[in-house]
Design a protein around this motif. Structure first.
Motif, PDB file in Angstrom:
ATOM      1  N   ILE A  77       6.008   6.287  19.909  1.00 14.41           N
ATOM      2  CA  ILE A  77       5.136   7.201  20.977  1.00 14.41           C
ATOM      3  C   ILE A  77       5.688   8.313  22.048  1.00 14.41           C
ATOM      4  CG2 ILE A  77       2.907   6.975  22.182  1.00 14.41           C
ATOM      5  CD1 ILE A  77       2.649   4.462  20.846  1.00 14.41           C
ATOM      6  N   ILE A  78       6.621   7.483  22.503  1.00 17.67           N
ATOM      7  CA  ILE A  78       7.209   8.872  23.061  1.00 17.67           C
ATOM      8  C   ILE A  78       8.312   9.096  22.613  1.00 17.67           C
ATOM      9  CG2 ILE A  78       9.089   8.526  25.023  1.00 17.67           C
ATOM     10  CD1 ILE A  78       8.168   6.473  26.508  1.00 17.67           C
ATOM     11  N   ALA A  79       8.560   8.681  21.708  1.00 26.55           N
ATOM     12  CA  ALA A  79       9.699  10.662  20.869  1.00 26.55           C
ATOM     13  C   ALA A  79       8.472  11.232  20.692  1.00 26.55           C
ATOM     14  CB  ALA A  79      10.164   9.737  19.917  1.00 26.55           C
ATOM     15  N   ALA A  80       7.290  10.944  19.622  1.00 30.15           N
ATOM     16  CA  ALA A  80       6.316  11.805  19.709  1.00 30.15           C
ATOM     17  C   ALA A  80       5.573  12.505  20.635  1.00 30.15           C
ATOM     18  CB  ALA A  80       4.621  11.298  19.125  1.00 30.15           C
ATOM     19  N   HIS A  81       5.853  11.732  22.122  1.00 30.59           N
ATOM     20  CA  HIS A  81       5.333  13.169  23.200  1.00 30.59           C
ATOM     21  C   HIS A  81       6.235  13.798  23.468  1.00 30.59           C
ATOM     22  CE1 HIS A  81       3.971  14.039  27.458  1.00 30.59           C
ATOM     23  NE2 HIS A  81       5.727  13.696  27.871  1.00 30.59           N
ATOM     24  N   ASP A  82       7.318  14.007  23.044  1.00 29.15           N
ATOM     25  CA  ASP A  82       8.633  14.998  23.649  1.00 29.15           C
ATOM     26  C   ASP A  82       8.264  15.891  22.140  1.00 29.15           C
ATOM     27  OD1 ASP A  82       9.328  13.416  25.433  1.00 29.15           O
ATOM     28  OD2 ASP A  82      11.158  11.849  24.409  1.00 29.15           O
ATOM     29  N   PRO A 173       3.380   9.712  29.166  1.00 28.84           N
ATOM     30  CA  PRO A 173       3.012   9.061  28.320  1.00 28.84           C
ATOM     31  C   PRO A 173       3.621   7.509  27.371  1.00 28.84           C
ATOM     32  CG  PRO A 173       5.499   9.898  27.679  1.00 28.84           C
ATOM     33  CD  PRO A 173       4.870   9.781  29.336  1.00 28.84           C
ATOM     34  N   ARG A 174       4.391   7.231  28.363  1.00 30.07           N
ATOM     35  CA  ARG A 174       3.742   5.259  28.292  1.00 30.07           C
ATOM     36  C   ARG A 174       2.933   4.262  27.522  1.00 30.07           C
ATOM     37  NH1 ARG A 174       7.827   3.187  32.571  1.00 30.07           N
ATOM     38  NH2 ARG A 174       6.144   4.043  33.579  1.00 30.07           N
ATOM     39  N   PRO A 175       2.761   4.007  26.081  1.00 29.33           N
ATOM     40  CA  PRO A 175       1.458   3.397  26.112  1.00 29.33           C
ATOM     41  C   PRO A 175       1.264   1.882  26.447  1.00 29.33           C
ATOM     42  CG  PRO A 175       3.185   3.023  24.454  1.00 29.33           C
ATOM     43  CD  PRO A 175       3.999   4.209  24.605  1.00 29.33           C
ATOM     44  N   ASP A 176       0.288   1.354  26.799  1.00 27.43           N
ATOM     45  CA  ASP A 176       0.029   0.069  27.204  1.00 27.43           C
ATOM     46  C   ASP A 176       0.429  -1.085  25.723  1.00 27.43           C
ATOM     47  OD1 ASP A 176      -1.022   0.986  29.323  1.00 27.43           O
ATOM     48  OD2 ASP A 176      -3.133   0.462  28.609  1.00 27.43           O
ATOM     49  N   ILE A 177       1.038  -2.059  25.973  1.00 27.53           N
ATOM     50  CA  ILE A 177       1.378  -3.190  25.238  1.00 27.53           C
ATOM     51  C   ILE A 177       0.922  -4.294  25.285  1.00 27.53           C
ATOM     52  CG2 ILE A 177       3.165  -3.988  23.309  1.00 27.53           C
ATOM     53  CD1 ILE A 177       2.919  -0.914  23.041  1.00 27.53           C
ATOM     54  N   SER A 178       0.115  -4.955  24.150  1.00 24.01           N
ATOM     55  CA  SER A 178      -0.943  -5.949  24.501  1.00 24.01           C
ATOM     56  C   SER A 178      -0.290  -6.923  22.418  1.00 24.01           C
ATOM     57  CB  SER A 178      -1.783  -6.078  24.691  1.00 24.01           C
ATOM     58  OG  SER A 178      -2.810  -5.343  23.132  1.00 24.01           O
ATOM     59  N   LYS A 378      19.703   9.030   3.917  1.00 22.57           N
ATOM     60  CA  LYS A 378      20.423   8.584   3.672  1.00 22.57           C
ATOM     61  C   LYS A 378      21.389   8.308   2.867  1.00 22.57           C
ATOM     62  CE  LYS A 378      20.483   4.974   6.138  1.00 22.57           C
ATOM     63  NZ  LYS A 378      20.812   5.609   7.242  1.00 22.57           N
ATOM     64  N   HIS A 379      22.776   7.629   2.779  1.00 28.22           N
ATOM     65  CA  HIS A 379      23.474   7.848   1.651  1.00 28.22           C
ATOM     66  C   HIS A 379      22.958   6.800  -0.101  1.00 28.22           C
ATOM     67  CE1 HIS A 379      26.886  10.208   3.701  1.00 28.22           C
ATOM     68  NE2 HIS A 379      26.451   8.854   4.818  1.00 28.22           N
ATOM     69  N   ASP A 380      22.166   6.059   0.719  1.00 18.66           N
ATOM     70  CA  ASP A 380      21.871   5.047  -0.377  1.00 18.66           C
ATOM     71  C   ASP A 380      20.636   5.965  -0.772  1.00 18.66           C
ATOM     72  OD1 ASP A 380      19.782   4.715   1.836  1.00 18.66           O
ATOM     73  OD2 ASP A 380      20.432   3.116   1.487  1.00 18.66           O
ATOM     74  N   GLY A 381      20.283   6.920  -0.739  1.00 19.35           N
ATOM     75  CA  GLY A 381      19.068   7.842  -1.130  1.00 19.35           C
ATOM     76  C   GLY A 381      18.008   7.435  -0.505  1.00 19.35           C
ATOM     77  N   SER A 382      17.682   6.496   0.215  1.00 17.18           N
ATOM     78  CA  SER A 382      16.732   6.086   0.885  1.00 17.18           C
ATOM     79  C   SER A 382      16.345   7.156   2.088  1.00 17.18           C
ATOM     80  CB  SER A 382      16.467   5.033   1.737  1.00 17.18           C
ATOM     81  OG  SER A 382      17.224   4.840   2.876  1.00 17.18           O
ATOM     82  N   VAL A 383      14.975   7.848   2.774  1.00 13.26           N
ATOM     83  CA  VAL A 383      14.759   9.300   3.471  1.00 13.26           C
ATOM     84  C   VAL A 383      13.654   7.674   4.499  1.00 13.26           C
ATOM     85  CG1 VAL A 383      13.040  11.046   3.390  1.00 13.26           C
ATOM     86  CG2 VAL A 383      14.051  10.237   1.165  1.00 13.26           C
ATOM     87  N   VAL A 384      14.248   8.381   5.532  1.00  9.99           N
ATOM     88  CA  VAL A 384      13.862   7.580   7.521  1.00  9.99           C
ATOM     89  C   VAL A 384      13.649   8.581   8.248  1.00  9.99           C
ATOM     90  CG1 VAL A 384      15.184   5.240   6.994  1.00  9.99           C
ATOM     91  CG2 VAL A 384      16.021   7.249   7.877  1.00  9.99           C
ATOM     92  N   ASP A 385      12.803   8.372   8.898  1.00  8.31           N
ATOM     93  CA  ASP A 385      12.600   9.583   9.681  1.00  8.31           C
ATOM     94  C   ASP A 385      12.031   8.564  10.932  1.00  8.31           C
ATOM     95  OD1 ASP A 385      10.339   8.336   9.622  1.00  8.31           O
ATOM     96  OD2 ASP A 385       8.410  10.069  10.127  1.00  8.31           O
ATOM     97  N   ASP A 386      12.613   7.435  11.452  1.00 10.96           N
ATOM     98  CA  ASP A 386      12.923   6.227  12.235  1.00 10.96           C
ATOM     99  C   ASP A 386      13.556   6.128  13.854  1.00 10.96           C
ATOM    100  OD1 ASP A 386      12.800   4.283  14.184  1.00 10.96           O
ATOM    101  OD2 ASP A 386      13.393   2.562  13.289  1.00 10.96           O
ATOM    102  N   PRO A 387      12.957   7.282  14.560  1.00  9.98           N
ATOM    103  CA  PRO A 387      13.656   7.381  15.407  1.00  9.98           C
ATOM    104  C   PRO A 387      15.152   6.169  16.139  1.00  9.98           C
ATOM    105  CG  PRO A 387      11.434   8.021  16.216  1.00  9.98           C
ATOM    106  CD  PRO A 387      11.567   6.626  15.799  1.00  9.98           C
TER     107      PRO A 387
END
Length: 544
Positions: A77-82, A173-178, A378-387
C-alpha cells in the motif's frame, strides 16, 4: 475463499473511478478520487500493487505467515502511495488524485485486513453483521468526538470528506491493520461508499443472509444502492470462506476458482499486467444487470437459446480465446440451476498471461504495466510485481534512477525554454523601446522654456517619469510679448508635423510678437504726445 465482484458507474457519474479485485487469497476494493483520469489511475495503481498477494500459499506456517502478510500489505500500500505521488508529479493533469484501499487476505486460518479511507469491510458470521473497518472521514471524527450522532452523519454536508487516503496529499499512507481468526461460513462484503453511504447496515445484513449466490448477492446490493439514490460509483466484493474438505463449496460464479481471479471497474480496462503478474487467468467481472432487464422476455429467450446450444459453444471455445481473450458463453450449472445465475451474469472476457500464449517477453525482462511498479520476468519465466522480490526492487531502483534522470532532463529543458523566452522578451522589449524612441524623435512641438518660446524635439508627454522630448532650439521671443491667446496655446504645446513646420510656426509667433511690440510702442508715443500738448496748454493759460 470463493469471491466475486461487480462495479457499476452509477446513475450520475460519467466514468468509473473504482477498482476491485476478487481472488482465492485476496479481495480488495479501491475508491479513486481526483476527477477523470485521476481517480481511476490511482485505484488501478493500488490494485496492481496489491495483486501479487493473491499468490501467497493457502496454508502456511501460521506463526510467521500472518505477520509477513500484514507487513506485505502495508509495504504494498505504501508502494502504491509512492507510485501515485510520483505519477502525479510527472503528469500535472493528475495532480491531487488519490484512492481508498480496503483489502483482506486469507492466510491459513486468519483474515488479515488492511484499510485506509472510507470504503468498508463487513463480516457476516452467525447471522450477525459487523463493520470491521472504521471510516477515516470527517464525519466519523465528529461521531467519535460526540459532536454528532450516526443518524446526523448520514445527512451531514461534509460526509464525503476523507481525512486519510493514498495519493498526492500530505497524509500518512500507512493503513490500519487488523487480524481475525477465520471460520467456515464467514461472508465478507467489501464496498465503496456508493453502497454504504445510502444503504443501512441492517439492509446489508438482510441481503447478505438471504442471497447465497455471491454474484447474485452483489448484483442485488448494487441495484439497492441505485434505487436508494446513490450518486457515486458503486463497487461490491463478496467473499465466502469454506474448509478445503467441505463438499458444499459456496457459489459465486462457476468460473470463480483458485485458478482465476475477477477484476472490475477502472482496473479492468487494462487487465493484462495483472494476468502476467499472477501468471493465471484474469476475468473481467460481469456488469451490473438491472432487475427490469433480467425479467424481460428477450433475456429469457436468450437464456433458453444458450442452453440449447451449449455443446456447440463449448466446441468453439478455442476460437474465442484468440490473442488471450475468451468470451464466456455458458457456465457450468450449479445447485441453483433453476435460477441459473451464471447465465444471467456473464463474465465479460478472460485474459490469459503471456506465458500461456508462449509470447516472448521484453528483451530487458521488464514489461510496462503502469509505469510505476514494474512487472519483471524472472529467469524461470515467472512474472512478478511484488515489491519484496529482489528483481522487482532492482527494477524499481533502475526505474527510479531513470525517472530522476528524465525529471532532471525535463527540468533543464524547461529552464532553457524559459531562459530563451525571457531573453527573447527582453530583446523584443528593447527593440520596441528603440523603435518608439526613434519615432518620438521624428516629432516636434513648440512650448515655452523658462519664459521663452522654444522648439522641442520628441513627444509632448512623459512615460513613467521619463521625458520623451528635449529642447532643440531656443528663440528670443518672450512669452510676455505675445497676446494672451498665443500664450495659452504655447503653454499647452503646439504640435508640428516636422522641423520645417515648427520653424514656420516660430516665424508666425515672432511676427505676432513684433506686431504686438509695435502696437505697444505706438500707443506709448501717442500717450506721450498727448501729455505734452496738455502741458503746453496749461502753461499758456497760466501766462494769461
Amino acid at each position: 475463499m470463493i469471491s466475486t465482484t461487480v462495479s457499476d458507474i452509477g446513475l450520475v457519474r460519467k466514468d468509473n473511478q473504482d477498482s476491485t479485485f476478487a481472488g482465492a487469497r485476496l479481495v480488495a476494493v479501491c475508491d479513486g478520487m481526483g476527477g477523470h483520469a485521476g481517480g481511476d489511475t490511482a485505484s488501478t495503481i493500488a490494485i496492481r500493487s496489491l495483486a501479487h498477494i493473491e499468490n501467497i500459499p493457502l496454508v502456511t506456517n501460521p506463526s510467521k505467515a500472518v505477520d509477513d502478510v500484514a507487513s506485505m500489505l502495508t509495504t504494498s500500500i505504501i508502494a502504491a502511495h509512492d507510485a501515485i505521488v510520483g505519477k502525479a508529479r510527472r503528469e500535472k493533469a493528475l495532480s491531487g488524485m488519490g484512492t481508498t484501499v480496503t483489502a483482506i487476505a486469507l492466510v491459513g486460518e486468519y483474515w488479515v485486513i488492511a484499510h485506509i479511507g472510507d470504503s468498508r469491510a463487513y463480516l457476516v458470521r452467525d447471522s450477525e453483521i459487523v463493520r470491521v473497518t472504521k471510516d477515516h472521514s470527517y464525519v466519523q471524527h465528529l461521531i467519535d468526538a460526540g459532536r454528532i450522532t450516526i443518524d446526523e452523519a448520514k445527512s451531514h454536508p461534509q460526509r464525503n470528506v476523507v481525512m486519510r487516503v493514498l495519493g498526492d496529499f500530505d497524509i500518512d499512507p500507512r493503513p490500519d491493520i487488523s487480524i481475525r481468526r477465520a471460520q467456515r461460513g464467514d461472508r465478507w462484503l467489501l464496498c465503496s461508499d456508493g453502497l454504504s453511504g445510502v444503504v443501512s447496515d441492517e439492509s446489508l445484513r438482510d441481503i447478505l443472509l438471504t442471497h447465497p449466490h455471491a454474484q447474485e448477492c452483489a448484483q442485488t446490493l448494487v441495484g439497492l444502492a441505485e434505487k436508494s439514490g446513490s450518486t457515486d460509483n458503486i463497487s461490491v466484493v463478496i467473499a465466502d470462506s469454506y474448509s478445503a474438505d467441505d463438499e458444499n463449496i459456496p457459489t459465486a460464479l462457476s468460473n470463480s476458482s483458485d485458478e482465476m481471479c475477477l477484476i472490475a471497474g477502472a482496473v479492468s480496462t487494462q487487465p493484462q499486467p495483472i494476468a502476467d503478474t499472477l501468471n493465471t487467468l484474469v476475468a473481467i467481472a460481469p456488469r451490473f444487470v438491472p432487475d427490469d432487464i433480467l425479467q424481460s422476455p428477450a433475456v429469457r429467450a436468450a437464456q433458453l437459446t444458450a442452453k440449447a446450444h451449449e455443446s456447440k459453444e463449448q466446441n468453439s471455445e478455442d476460437a474465442d480465446t484468440l490473442f488471450g481473450v475468451a468470451t464466456i458463453h455458458e457456465h457450468e450449472h450449479n445447485d441453483l440451476i433453476a435460477d441459473d445465475f451464471d447465465a444471467r451474469y456473464e463474465i465479460e472476457r478472460i485474459v490469459r498471461p503471456n506465458t500461456m500464449l508462449n509470447n516472448e517477453n521484453d528483451a530487458d525482462g521488464i514489461m510496462e504495466a503502469t509505469g510505476e511498479i514494474p512487472v519483471v520476468t524472472k529467469h524461470d519465466g515467472s512474472v512478478v510485481d511484488d515489491p519484496h522480490d529482489p528483481d522487482v526492487r532492482d527494477a524499481m531502483k533502475v526505474q527510479k534512477i531513470t525517472d530522476a534522470h528524465n525529471q532532471h532532463r525535463s527540468t533543464r529543458i524547461r529552464r532553457i525554454i524559459w531562459f530563451v523566452i525571457t531573453v527573447a522578451a527582453i530583446i523584443a522589449a528593447g527593440i520596441g523601446c528603440w523603435l518608439t524612441y526613434n519615432w518620438s524623435q521624428s516629432r516636434y512641438f513648440i512650448k515655452d522654456f523658462n519664459g521663452q518660446v522654444a522648439i522641442y524635439q520628441g513627444v509632448n508627454t512623459d512615460v513613467f517619469g521619463y521625458s520623451l522630448n528635449h529642447v532643440l532650439e531656443k528663440t528670443n521671443v518672450d512669452m510676455r510679448d505675445l497676446p494672451q491667446g498665443w500664450q495659452d496655446r504655447i503653454s499647452k504645446g503646439i504640435e508640428a508635423q516636422n522641423y520645417k513646420d515648427a520653424r514656420n510656426t516660430i516665424t508666425s509667433i515672432q511676427k505676432q510678437a513684433s506686431s504686438a511690440n509695435e502696437n505697444s510702442t505706438e500707443k506709448s508715443t501717442k500717450s506721450s504726445k498727448g501729455t505734452d500738448n496738455k502741458g503746453s496748454e496749461q502753461a499758456g493759460t497760466d501766462e494769461n
